[in-house]
Scaffold this active site. Structure first.
Site, PDB file in Angstrom:
ATOM      1  N   LYS A   1     -45.933 -21.002 -11.318  1.00 14.29           N
ATOM      2  CA  LYS A   1     -45.543 -19.318 -11.516  1.00 14.29           C
ATOM      3  C   LYS A   1     -46.996 -18.953 -12.200  1.00 14.29           C
ATOM      4  O   LYS A   1     -47.404 -17.734 -11.831  1.00 14.29           O
ATOM      5  CB  LYS A   1     -44.631 -19.108 -12.218  1.00 14.29           C
TER       6      LYS A   1
ATOM      7  N   TYR B   1     -42.206 -25.818 -12.603  1.00 14.25           N
ATOM      8  CA  TYR B   1     -42.082 -24.630 -12.131  1.00 14.25           C
ATOM      9  C   TYR B   1     -43.046 -23.361 -12.647  1.00 14.25           C
ATOM     10  O   TYR B   1     -43.468 -22.561 -12.221  1.00 14.25           O
ATOM     11  CB  TYR B   1     -40.440 -24.105 -11.912  1.00 14.25           C
TER      12      TYR B   1
END
Length: 343
Positions: A205, A201
């Protein structure tokens, strides 16, 4: 005929932050006057968003449309139809394109039908394709693209250690675009539990923040598109449903305990680690409509404070490598975008 007001296009509109952003729009008459195009995975199941809209002014023109960000075909279909409608005058130009939707796995690793790790696909690749395609429908005088970031993109940000040390022993979140795209990095085989999903994740990002920089730079050099600005927001830790694929204890902590703590914490530290959904939603809306942003350069805020993005996000060589990989991965060609410097 469409009204003279512009359009606000928001992805992930049925999520915690997304529906809170819509609620913030509806409290402001000048923003409720815009046409809202709210994308969700399945409109029939968008109960949270519909409840917010039902509670708002009936005069607010809006539509809820299906958009599966884990499918390149779905992104293309949606962008193509929006471009057609704007060109035909059926829909006003896009004043604010808010790329809010996000995906996070924890202990699993899933691959999309297009062959990419789903976290990277949704949080990066779909945004690159959607943004490039929709540039032709943006308000060319003062359009704005907002991408929701995260402190997880910065391997050196101390906030990553709040729930453990997922980045311990790791030197980078960008091993290569190929490794991230194909799910070859930070896999369940590492035996780190939910840390593996958190790292992917964070890496996705990071890619999203790299996209912000690259898009801002390229738009700034384009004589037709240079007035379109790019901004990013770190919304802090919120009681959203991003952790719905996590353990029951994680979901309890995020959905039940965090909102209570954030309610108190925000009074003492408005841009602290924990923030209520309404606070981050307000920050997103403010950043879209009430903050001046430089042309050709990314403005990235942590709440309302300007924040420098990570060292890896500012690496021009890695940014170009990722951008070029994304062009190939999404099958982007000259006819897909009006951006001159797209390659």
């Amino acid at each position: 005929m469409a009204s003279s007001q512009d359009t606000i296009l928001l992805t992930g509109a049925n999520g915690g932050l997304g529906s809170a952003i819509v609620a913030d729009f509806l409290k402001k008459p000048e923003l409720a006057a815009y046409t809202g195009v709210y994308t969700v995975r399945k409109a029939a199941a968008a109960t949270q968003l519909k409840a917010v809209l039902d509670a708002g002014p009936s005069s607010h023109k809006h539509e809820i449309i299906d958009l599966d960000l884990s499918s390149l075909a779905s992104v293309r279909k949606t962008a193509t139809e929006i471009n057609r409608r704007v060109a035909a005058g059926e829909l006003p130009p896009i004043k604010a394109l808010i790329l809010n939707a996000a995906y996070q796995d924890h202990e699993e690793l899933n691959i999309t039908p297009d062959g990419y790790e789903i976290t990277w696909h949704v949080n990066y690749l779909a945004n690159q394709l959607l943004a490039l395609m929709l540039l032709q429908s943006m308000n060319k005088k003062n359009g704005r693209i907002l991408v929701i970031g995260s402190w997880s993109h910065d391997i050196d940000d101390k906030r990553n250690t709040i729930g453990g040390e997922p980045y311990k022993g790791r030197a980078t979140l960008f091993p290569s675009a190929e490794e991230l795209a194909k799910g070859k990095w930070s896999t369940p085989a590492d035996g780190d539990g939910w840390f593996t999903g958190y790292r992917r994740y964070g890496a996705s990002k990071l890619c999203a923040v790299m996209l912000m920089h690259e898009l801002a730079n390229r738009l700034g050099k384009d004589p037709e598109l240079s007035n379109i600005t790019v901004v990013g927001l770190d919304p802090g830790a919120m009681g959203s449903d991003l952790t719905r694929r996590g353990s029951s204890s994680m979901q309890f902590n995020i959905k039940k305990l965090l909102p209570i703590m954030a309610y108190v914490a925000v009074k003492f530290s408005p841009n602290g680690s924990m923030r209520p959904l309404w606070k981050s939603a307000g920050d997103a809306v403010r950043l879209c409509f009430n903050v001046e942003a430089p042309k050709g350069k990314l403005l990235y805020l942590n709440g309302t404070d300007e924040l420098e993005t990570s060292k890896e996000a500012r690496d021009a060589a890695n940014r170009k490598s990722l951008w070029n990989y994304g062009l190939v991965a999404a099958g982007i060609t000259q006819g897909d975008t009006v951006l001159r410097d797209w390659q």
